[in-house]
Design an enzyme around this catalytic site. Sequence first.
Site: not given
Ligand code: TRH
Length: 393
Positions: A28, A290
């Site tokens: 989010d 996402e």
């Molecule tokens: O973390 P996620 O699983 O997030 C979400 C939430 O669970 C939300 O509630 C749900 O509705 C949505 O998924 C679909 O996965 P996501 O979306 O990939 O987000 C991870 C973020 O973290 C992304 O912006 C990349 C970032 N990130 C970093 O900045 N540094 C890192 O080392 C890693 C591994 C990821």
Amino acid sequence: MPSAPTQPAQTTAIACDIFCAVIDNFGDIGVCWRLARQLAGEHGWQVRMFVDDLHAFHKLNPLVDVKHARQTIGDIVVEHWHEPAHAGDTLEVADVVIEAFACELPHAYIAAMARRERAPVWFNLEYLSGEDWVADFHLRPSPHPRHALMKTFFFPGLGKGTGGVLKERNLDARRAAFEASPDARAAWWQTKTSSAPPTQHATVVSLFAYENPAVDSLLEQWRDARGEIVLLVPEGRISGAVARFFGLPSFAAGAHATRGSLRAHALAFTEQPGYDELLWVSDINFVRGEDSFVRAQWAARPFVWHIYPQADDAHLPKLDAALAHYAHALPAAARAALSRFWHAWNGNGTPDWADLQRHRPLLDARAAAWAHELASVGDLAGNLAEFAKTQLK
Ligand code: TRH
């Protein structure tokens, strides 16, 4: 009588408020922060964010101070949205209001929106889905039941007629520069893993996923693989399973372990732009949720998606819809192997690494072609800014 000095034409930036409630994890805030930076940096908007969980935000951007009720990061104002009714000290309503993922704006803010001389352009930014119905609902207006306000539903998507997905203007150039620089890549490996880059015969895999029972079998397959597998695991929800496989108490940032053909490195969670580099040093990326799912597509390498699980398996049609976009142009055997692997990674069957690897040249080519196709839908921030401007005229 001297003539009055002419006033320069007023060019006030569009003011935009983004409301973000962090449900869990980082998606989010990840999406909202990326959107905020693009609207400010690429479109010159004056952006203010209301975020209810500054700890999650701090992980993505260490400059965020969790103790501050209000702070400015770059040119973006960040307010800690600590109680549902609170929305800034002044209740000054912006020209454009983005309610991320139906997070529900404070009532006082909605009342102030209704009192504003000119009603703001109000978006509900939805979660991403590749399903076909999304194009039909994208940009549908919905009148507020009590106030003279209109909310527009903005649907990200993977196909024409949707809002697209976020992509910074400089992203391809950043990736090309990184890929063209052996020094930058060597520095990356040294900083993140304290080792030199692997040889080109190794297969580099990044693993960002929720807890997943299928990982045990996959780790065994990597251990027994014919060629070397270098596994990069950002510290997180799957780290416990990796630790168990290696017989370690934990697999925290800085840890390394080897079994058979598998060499694994645990990485610290990086600030958000650094995550792209992890995708770019890898040959195959396991992503989730996402935002990382989108970044993997822009990385133009094959990827495996651990979709965010929903009640009653509501996520499975979304998984298939994404596969339909991404894999439709693959020959049948490669398409079936990819589909089997994605489904196995999402609870249906056992992932078969050798089966997937057999199709790697086709999967590599498809990943690059798909990144071009997806770009033709347009960048979400640009699409949203364009639409907002038509409403503000
Ligand atoms: O973390 P996620 O699983 O997030 C979400 C939430 O669970 C939300 O509630 C749900 O509705 C949505 O998924 C679909 O996965 P996501 O979306 O990939 O987000 C991870 C973020 O973290 C992304 O912006 C990349 C970032 N990130 C970093 O900045 N540094 C890192 O080392 C890693 C591994 C990821």
